[in-house]
Write a protein that holds these residues in place. Structure first.
Motif, mmCIF file in Angstrom:
data_model
loop_
_atom_site.group_PDB
_atom_site.id
_atom_site.type_symbol
_atom_site.label_atom_id
_atom_site.label_comp_id
_atom_site.label_asym_id
_atom_site.label_seq_id
_atom_site.Cartn_x
_atom_site.Cartn_y
_atom_site.Cartn_z
ATOM 1 N N LYS A 55 0.822 -1.213 0.000
ATOM 2 C CA LYS A 55 0.000 0.000 0.000
ATOM 3 C C LYS A 55 0.860 1.269 0.000
ATOM 4 O O LYS A 55 0.519 2.262 -0.649
ATOM 5 C CB LYS A 55 -0.913 -0.002 1.238
ATOM 6 N N ALA A 56 1.953 1.234 0.754
ATOM 7 C CA ALA A 56 2.702 2.468 0.980
ATOM 8 C C ALA A 56 3.665 2.797 -0.162
ATOM 9 O O ALA A 56 3.870 3.978 -0.477
ATOM 10 C CB ALA A 56 3.495 2.363 2.288
ATOM 11 N N ALA A 59 2.257 4.942 -3.076
ATOM 12 C CA ALA A 59 1.950 6.293 -2.604
ATOM 13 C C ALA A 59 3.228 7.086 -2.364
ATOM 14 O O ALA A 59 3.335 8.257 -2.744
ATOM 15 C CB ALA A 59 1.111 6.214 -1.328
ATOM 16 N N LEU A 60 4.221 6.457 -1.738
ATOM 17 C CA LEU A 60 5.480 7.152 -1.492
ATOM 18 C C LEU A 60 6.214 7.470 -2.797
ATOM 19 O O LEU A 60 6.819 8.541 -2.940
ATOM 20 C CB LEU A 60 6.375 6.294 -0.592
ATOM 21 N N GLY A 62 4.830 8.048 -5.747
ATOM 22 C CA GLY A 62 4.159 9.176 -6.378
ATOM 23 C C GLY A 62 4.422 10.486 -5.659
ATOM 24 O O GLY A 62 4.488 11.551 -6.283
ATOM 25 N N PHE A 63 4.592 10.424 -4.334
ATOM 26 C CA PHE A 63 4.838 11.646 -3.564
ATOM 27 C C PHE A 63 6.275 12.141 -3.725
ATOM 28 O O PHE A 63 6.526 13.352 -3.821
ATOM 29 C CB PHE A 63 4.543 11.378 -2.087
#
Length: 446
Positions: A55-56, A59-60, A62-63
């Motif tokens: 999950k992380a 997201a990380l 893309g950030f």
């Protein structure tokens, strides 16, 4: 089953002894309920880490990852941090396993199995770091053949044993001696220090080469001086870290001096000649030079031993630095890119030679590469030859009349067309034959 190992080498006996110890540990873990619970905690820690990483990580990523067109320092920092994402899964598993170890030790007062699992996850993190993150070939070599094996030994719990064995293995070398652990540390630390020196040298060389206010020879000298200083400091730092007495290297230095005196005269001579060339700026990268031996080309690279000339037919010529000092060298580029050439031609004796200079000078001046400074084209009468009146036109251009440039050929085309347009004849070789009466009779067969 019992085996008699008394007749076997010591290393075989030790290997069998370690194998039996591992087998006893494995049997204890397989038969112990506490060990099975620890295996379950290891599996649970890995599963939890896998779910969080799944999950992380997107997201990380893309950030942290900036847009491709962003090139600032913060964009580079974000990309650098994002490069550590492959370590997220093994590090999460390591953290969760470490928490589980504390719980198990508080309940069972034993956590050897889960401690082993924690070390395995740390090994996987080190392996991922060496495989996915290290891009430099030299650093990857050190990571694969030093850090990964060290992490593997730590995971197996025998790192301290191996270190102690290396420390107690002494290698004599003349009046000096060292242990194998010191040798391994010397190779790794020395490699890292000199890699850092090489990186620093590349960065400083790039900054110096961008300084347009310095002459090319001065830039080359600054680059070489910086390189010597950086690696000299790196050597002294390495000797200090490894606690090597510099005085103990005096014998080695003396041997090197004797070698220079007897067998390396040419290398020393070329090195000193290279320093002189850099100091005086007689020839540097970008200059077109011609030596007495016939070698000619553009200097594309300078080293401590030689200069590399690139000819217009694509060949590289390696010329020792000493040749630039001891022989005559023609440098076509030292005083700037402008060079003077001349084109020879003839006109017939029926020509009004007073018209020729103006016609030819005007024609050659139309060439886009011909310069008006330091002098415009100049046509000169050279001689009254056997077959015609000899002229030559001198002209200045930027560059060398070779390779892609055909300045003399272009000038001759312009001269030919201008003379033809003005009705001036370019003579061809002629011979007049005079026959006596006897020759005429002989030819007629009389």
């Amino acid at each position: 089953m019992d085996f008699d190992l008394a007749a076997q080498p010591e290393i075989v006996q030790q290997a069998v002894g370690y194998a039996l110890q591992f087998w006893d540990i494995a049997k204890t873990w397989l038969l112990s309920p506490a060990a099975w619970s620890q295996f379950g905690l290891i599996a649970g820690a890995f599963l939890l880490a896998w779910l969080i990483n799944r999950k992380a990580q997107p997201a990380l990523h893309g950030f942290l990852m900036p847009a491709p067109e962003q090139t600032g320092i913060f964009a580079a920092l974000r990309r650098f941090i994002a490069s550590f994402l492959p370590l997220l899964l093994p590090l999460l598993a390591f953290v969760f396993t470490a928490i589980g170890e504390q719980i198990v030790r508080s309940i069972f007062e034993s956590g050897a199995v889960i401690a082993f699992g924690k070390r395995v996850f740390l090994f996987l993190a080190v392996r991922a770091f060496a495989r996915d993150m290290v891009k430099d070939s030299f650093l990857r070599l050190i990571a694969r053949f030093f850090f990964v094996p060290m992490a593997g030994l730590y995971a197996l719990g025998i790192l301290d044993l191996v270190i102690e064995r290396l420390r107690t293995t002494i290698v004599p070398l003349g009046n000096m001696s060292f242990d194998l652990l010191w040798l391994v540390q010397f190779v790794v630390v020395g490699g890292l220090i000199f890699w850092l020196g090489r990186w620093s040298n590349d960065q400083s060389a790039g900054l110096i080469q961008k300084n347009e206010e310095m002459r090319p020879a001065q830039r080359q000298l600054a680059v070489k001086a910086t390189e010597i200083a950086i690696f000299g400091v790196a050597f002294l730092v390495l000797m200090n870290i490894m606690e090597v007495n510099i005085a103990s290297l005096a014998v080695l230095g003396g041997a090197v001096g004797v070698g220079l005196g007897f067998g390396l005269q040419k290398i020393a001579s070329n090195f000193i000649s290279g320093v002189i060339l850099l100091l005086e700026g007689q020839a540097t990268v970008g200059d077109y030079v011609e030596l007495d031996g016939g070698e000619a080309g553009t200097i594309v690279k300078t080293t401590a031993r030689a200069m590399f000339l690139e000819t217009y037919d694509g060949k590289w010529i390696v010329v020792p630095n000493e040749d630039f000092i001891t022989t005559r060298v023609t440098n076509y580029s030292d005083q700037g890119p402008s060079n003077r050439y001349e084109a020879d031609f003839k006109v017939s004796y029926e020509t009004d030679i007073n018209r020729v200079p103006d016609i030819v000078e005007a024609a050659v001046a139309t060439h886009p590469a011909v310069l008006s400074e330091p002098m415009p084209p100049d046509c000169e009468l050279r001689a009254f030859g056997e077959n015609g009146i000899e002229f030559a036109v001198e002209f200045w251009v930027e560059g060398i009349d070779d390779g892609k440039n055909k300045f003399t050929s272009d000038a001759l085309f312009l001269i030919w067309n201008a003379l033809k347009a003005n009705g001036i004849e370019v003579p061809i070789p002629q011979r007049a034959l005079h026959f006596t009466e006897a020759d005429k009779k002989a030819l007629m067969g009389v």
